[in-house]
Design an enzyme around this catalytic site. Structure first.
Site, PDB file in Angstrom:
ATOM      1  N   ASP A   1      33.256  49.642  44.852  1.00 15.62           N
ATOM      2  CA  ASP A   1      33.046  48.584  43.861  1.00 15.62           C
ATOM      3  C   ASP A   1      31.710  48.767  43.135  1.00 15.62           C
ATOM      4  O   ASP A   1      30.943  49.695  43.433  1.00 15.62           O
ATOM      5  CB  ASP A   1      33.128  47.229  44.603  1.00 15.62           C
TER       6      ASP A   1
ATOM      7  N   GLU B   1      35.139  49.978  38.858  1.00 14.16           N
ATOM      8  CA  GLU B   1      33.989  49.725  37.984  1.00 14.16           C
ATOM      9  C   GLU B   1      34.380  48.804  36.833  1.00 14.16           C
ATOM     10  O   GLU B   1      33.574  48.571  35.936  1.00 14.16           O
ATOM     11  CB  GLU B   1      33.442  51.093  37.565  1.00 14.16           C
ATOM     12  N   TRP B   2      35.635  48.305  36.889  1.00 14.55           N
ATOM     13  CA  TRP B   2      36.139  47.262  35.988  1.00 14.55           C
ATOM     14  C   TRP B   2      36.284  47.703  34.522  1.00 14.55           C
ATOM     15  O   TRP B   2      36.349  46.859  33.625  1.00 14.55           O
ATOM     16  CB  TRP B   2      35.259  46.004  36.059  1.00 14.55           C
ATOM     17  N   GLY B   3      36.235  49.019  34.285  1.00 15.30           N
ATOM     18  CA  GLY B   3      36.431  49.497  32.914  1.00 15.30           C
ATOM     19  C   GLY B   3      35.198  49.412  32.040  1.00 15.30           C
ATOM     20  O   GLY B   3      35.249  49.751  30.854  1.00 15.30           O
TER      21      GLY B   3
ATOM     22  N   ASP C   1      39.050  41.662  37.293  1.00 11.04           N
ATOM     23  CA  ASP C   1      40.077  41.359  38.289  1.00 11.04           C
ATOM     24  C   ASP C   1      41.322  40.712  37.680  1.00 11.04           C
ATOM     25  O   ASP C   1      41.245  39.970  36.707  1.00 11.04           O
ATOM     26  CB  ASP C   1      39.501  40.404  39.346  1.00 11.04           C
TER      27      ASP C   1
HETATM   28  C1  GLA Z   1      35.400  42.768  42.864  1.00  9.83           C
HETATM   29  C2  GLA Z   1      36.640  43.660  42.790  1.00  9.83           C
HETATM   30  C3  GLA Z   1      37.777  42.980  43.510  1.00  9.83           C
HETATM   31  C4  GLA Z   1      37.407  42.732  44.952  1.00  9.83           C
HETATM   32  C5  GLA Z   1      36.130  41.912  45.027  1.00  9.83           C
HETATM   33  C6  GLA Z   1      35.588  41.811  46.435  1.00  9.83           C
HETATM   34  O1  GLA Z   1      35.573  41.606  42.150  1.00  9.83           O
HETATM   35  O2  GLA Z   1      36.970  43.925  41.457  1.00  9.83           O
HETATM   36  O3  GLA Z   1      38.954  43.768  43.438  1.00  9.83           O
HETATM   37  O4  GLA Z   1      37.227  43.962  45.622  1.00  9.83           O
HETATM   38  O5  GLA Z   1      35.096  42.477  44.222  1.00  9.83           O
HETATM   39  O6  GLA Z   1      34.409  41.068  46.509  1.00  9.83           O
END
Ligand code: GLA
Length: 407
Positions: free
Chosen positions: A168, A201-203, A223
């Protein structure tokens, strides 16, 4: 004469040496600044999108060894393992503190038997063991991150029998994302164990442009949350996530996948129709199929969606090509995914609030109009006959008709 020339020659020698050293340094530092580290060796894993289960979407921080064992058992008894789901991934909050050597330890109250024993249990069920960490100082749940401990943590995971790491991006400071993930990827490879690297890394830094050389899958968005449509803090509903995948099809390939986040199927926030659409679109996108529900207590409708063999086969097609959205007319969309052997997977999607007719044209599949092809409806589990030029179907509100077309 001698007394004058010797120091002069010495001085000249020093100047020449210093200049040579300086120019070498300049060349070295220029090379350092300009050259990114070489691409990592492909780890050879995830030739098709990884399939498994992850604790986060349903259980968040409420994880312990009893839950993980129970879920591993249920993966077998429910038929999920037989359907292809392999990895049992413990997401955030399994961590305790680092010990005197700096080695990460699990929370002793939640995981009293330790992670090696838990990994052995998962393996004894014919499944693989996944774990979670973070490239920053702390995980998103405030547990110790791996920054500065990458090689040490990778060694620890390997000793526990870990097969999959989700990594993450919370509290990552000003690190460059590619470099941070490159370090962990090198550390995992240095263990000599096969460990899939899931980049989370969420893009933010367009990982599709660099992550194919670094890891096996990369999150393309923030997410997911358990709703058809909408945005809530950093989370998005299924339709919002789908829209962000439409242009990313060139980047998916065997071993390296766009990851639109884990499945919400069975978590209660959507209708069965909507969950079927969510699952179908993930299969079209060659997305990792990581279930995020309570496997030990899922109902028949959830199980029927998650274990539909023909839809899973689309996701796992060995060609590894992600679907393209070939038409969008208001709420009606057509998505096409080329399959090995010349066939096509097709999703006719109706995002609107009333049923509607959606039409597929052969030209959208790059087929000549004269080509005859067998059409099969994958959710109905029925052949709908040999068709030519076009095919039209009635699609429920928020629903899909998913087809396999085979010339
Ligand atoms: C981030 C990730 C999620 C999850 C949470 C855990 O938000 O994107 O998929 O792993 O952390 O805290």
């Amino acid at each position: 004469m001698d007394r004058v020339s010797k120091p002069a020659a010495w001085l000249l020698g020093r100047i020449v040496l210093t200049l040579a050293a300086l120019s070498l340094l300049m060349v070295a530092s220029l090379a350092h600044a300009d050259d990114p580290p070489p691409p990592l060796k492909d780890n050879g894993l995830a030739r098709t999108p990884p399939m498994g289960w992850n604790s986060w979407n349903k259980f968040a921080c409420e994880v312990d060894e009893a839950l993980i064992r129970k879920t591993a058992d249920a993966m077998v008894s429910s038929g999920m393992r037989e359907a292809g789901y392999q990895y049992v991934v413990i997401d955030d909050c399994w961590h305790g503190a680092r010990d005197a050597h700096g080695d990460i330890q699990p929370d002793p109250k939640r995981f009293p038997s330790g992670m090696k024993a838990l990994g052995d249990y998962i393996h004894s069920r014919g499944l693989k063991f996944g774990i979670y960490s973070d490239a920053g100082l702390k995980t998103c749940g405030g547990r110790p991150g791996s920054w500065g401990h990458e090689y040490q943590d990778a060694q620890q995971y390997a000793a526990w029998g870990v097969d999959y790491l989700k990594y993450d991006w919370c509290m990552a400071g000003t690190q460059d994302a590619r470099s941070a993930y490159y370090i962990m990827s090198s550390a995992l490879q240095a263990t000599g164990r096969d460990i899939v690297l899931s980049i989370c890394e969420w893009g933010t830094s367009k990982p599709w442009l660099w992550a194919g050389d670094v890891g096996n899958l990369w999150r393309t968005t923030g997410d997911i949350y358990d709703k058809w449509e909408g945005v809530r803090d950093y989370s998005s509903g299924v339709m919002n996530i789908v829209d962000k995948q439409a242009e990313l099809y060139p980047y998916a390939r065997p071993g390296h996948w766009n990851d639109p986040d884990m499945l919400e199927v069975g978590n209660g926030g959507m209708t069965t129709e909507e969950y079927r659409s969510h699952f179908s679109l993930w299969a079209m996108l060659a997305a990792p199929l990581i279930a995020g529900n309570d496997i030990a207590n899922m109902d028949a409708a959830t199980k029927a969606i998650l274990t539909n063999r023909e839809v899973i086969a689309v996701d796992q097609d060995p060609l590894g090509q992600q679907a393209r959205r070939v038409s969008k007319t208001g709420d009606l969309e057509v998505w096409i995914r080329p399959l090995q052997g010349g066939g096509r997977a097709v999703v006719l999607l109706n995002r609107g609030s009333a049923p509607a007719q959606v039409r597929l044209d052969w030209s959208q599949m790059d087929y000549p109009l004269t080509l005859k092809a067998k059409v099969r409806d994958l959710w109905a589990g029925k052949d709908v006959g040999v068709q030519q030029a076009r095919y039209q179907a009635n699609v429920a509100s928020h629903g899909v008709v998913m087809l396999k077309v085979q010339p």
